[in-house]
Design a protein around this motif. Structure first.
Motif, PDB file in Angstrom:
ATOM      1  N   ASP A 193      -1.468   4.038   8.183  1.00 41.67           N
ATOM      2  CA  ASP A 193      -2.595   3.930   8.568  1.00 41.67           C
ATOM      3  C   ASP A 193      -2.895   4.870   9.880  1.00 41.67           C
ATOM      4  O   ASP A 193      -2.177   4.925  10.655  1.00 41.67           O
ATOM      5  CB  ASP A 193      -3.068   2.601   8.874  1.00 41.67           C
ATOM      6  CG  ASP A 193      -4.542   2.396   9.020  1.00 41.67           C
ATOM      7  OD1 ASP A 193      -5.196   3.217   8.279  1.00 41.67           O
ATOM      8  OD2 ASP A 193      -4.829   1.397   9.468  1.00 41.67           O
ATOM      9  N   GLY A 232      -2.793   7.171  15.274  1.00 43.02           N
ATOM     10  CA  GLY A 232      -3.267   5.919  15.257  1.00 43.02           C
ATOM     11  C   GLY A 232      -3.943   5.721  16.760  1.00 43.02           C
ATOM     12  O   GLY A 232      -3.479   6.490  17.373  1.00 43.02           O
ATOM     13  N   ARG A 272       0.875  -1.106  -0.047  1.00 36.38           N
ATOM     14  CA  ARG A 272      -0.065   0.154  -0.116  1.00 36.38           C
ATOM     15  C   ARG A 272       0.979   1.249  -0.079  1.00 36.38           C
ATOM     16  O   ARG A 272       1.759   1.178   0.925  1.00 36.38           O
ATOM     17  CB  ARG A 272      -0.921   0.042   1.374  1.00 36.38           C
ATOM     18  CG  ARG A 272      -2.085   1.046   1.108  1.00 36.38           C
ATOM     19  CD  ARG A 272      -2.954   0.616   0.169  1.00 36.38           C
ATOM     20  NE  ARG A 272      -4.584   1.689   0.357  1.00 36.38           N
ATOM     21  CZ  ARG A 272      -4.918   1.692  -0.695  1.00 36.38           C
ATOM     22  NH1 ARG A 272      -5.007   0.955  -2.007  1.00 36.38           N
ATOM     23  NH2 ARG A 272      -6.135   2.753  -0.597  1.00 36.38           N
TER      24      ARG A 272
END
Length: 326
Positions: free
Chosen positions: A99, A205, A43
């Motif tokens: 993320d 996160g 990713r």
């Protein structure tokens, strides 16, 4: 993009799962999955930089990111850089996807739910401390450098703007006099600055701070307190005015992290740069209002920035009180 990555990895690459991200006011950030032959899925994020908004080359930005990443600052790893506009219509750099949340109000909700706001503020401060212990001479020469007396130069520029756009507004005139009387000497140890390390340019996160983004404004040989004061302005608190840093933590947690990583906090210099940043933001709002007035929808929205100038006057008055803590 697939062709570029195939050349980079010397393997077949298929691009899938394209997602246009909300982060980035001027630049386009696009997440995608690269299926790399013989390696697997990875990713990534492409940051596409139109020439009209390019502050430094994507190569220089990638170089400074890798420099600070080696110093321990959490930054997404750079995968590749392309300065050829023929590929995607503009230069771009590719990074590993990290993320987490970047939208400020979502960050605030995430930290409130996790009850770890002070811990994240400490990590944020430590990232800034690690950045400021790095030798600015090691940064790419393509980055702009502050002058020998950065506070004096920034004040002179802001004074020009205020006199041109905000003449007759007594709060701004008073703030200029305050700044002139308390002008700090050149910093004892100039540093490498991020210049916009605020809530909105952080990836957070559930476990804490994941990355610091948007290094295109990095500057060499600046005053470290300028870098710390900017994210403490009220406009970056997103409605939670009593939490000085990012709308989620007070000063003590941030400074503790900063000093733990080798940074030296100077409260008087910090206060000066905080007032300076507020005044400069007011000048910027007035400039937007003056420059956009021909009646298009975008221009009406930008011209409305002028309505926010009184908010900046209030901020300045609160900061200039003898007992000011905000």
């Amino acid at each position: 993009m697939g062709e570029f990555l195939a050349e980079l990895f010397d393997a077949p690459v298929r691009v899938d799962g394209v997602e246009f991200l909300s982060a980035g006011a001027r630049r386009r950030n696009v997440a995608f999955t690269a299926e790399i032959g013989g390696v697997g899925a990875r990713r990534m994020v492409a940051t596409i930089v139109p020439p009209a908004v390019e502050l430094v080359s994507v190569a220089a930005e990638a170089a400074v990111r890798e420099l600070v990443r080696a110093q321990g600052v959490p930054v997404p790893e750079t995968v590749g850089v392309c300065e050829d506009s023929a590929r995607l219509g503009a230069p771009f750099l590719i990074s590993d996807f990290v993320d987490g949340e970047t939208v400020p109000r979502r960050v605030l909700r995430l930290l409130a739910a996790g009850r770890n706001a002070d811990a994240v503020a400490s990590e944020w401060g430590a990232a800034m401390g690690a950045l400021h212990t790095l030798d600015p001479a090691a940064a790419p020469e393509a980055l702009p450098a502050a002058g020998a007396d950065p506070a004096r130069e920034v004040l002179a520029e802001a004074e020009q703007g205020v006199r041109a756009l905000l003449g007759g507004r007594e709060v701004f005139a008073f703030a200029l006099r305050w700044l002139e009387r308390r002008l700090p000497a050149p910093p004892p140890r100039p540093v490498l600055l991020h210049t916009d390390c605020r809530n909105g340019n952080l990836v957070v996160g559930p476990g804490g701070l994941r990355a610091v983004l948007d290094w295109e404004g990095a500057q060499r040989f600046g005053d470290p307190m300028r870098d710390l004061a900017w994210p403490a302005l009220r406009m970056w608190r997103f409605g939670v005015d009593d939490k000085e840093f990012g709308g989620f933590a007070g000063r003590s947690a941030f400074v503790a992290g900063y000093e733990s990583a080798g940074g030296v906090f100077d409260p008087d210099r910090f206060r000066w740069w905080k007032v300076m940043g507020t005044l400069a933001w007011g000048g910027g709002l007035a400039g937007q209002a003056a420059a956009h007035c021909d009646g298009t929808v975008r221009d009406i929205v930008m011209a409305a920035s002028g309505r926010r100038v009184p908010e900046i006057e209030w901020d300045l008055l609160m900061q200039l009180r003898p007992d000011a803590k905000a």
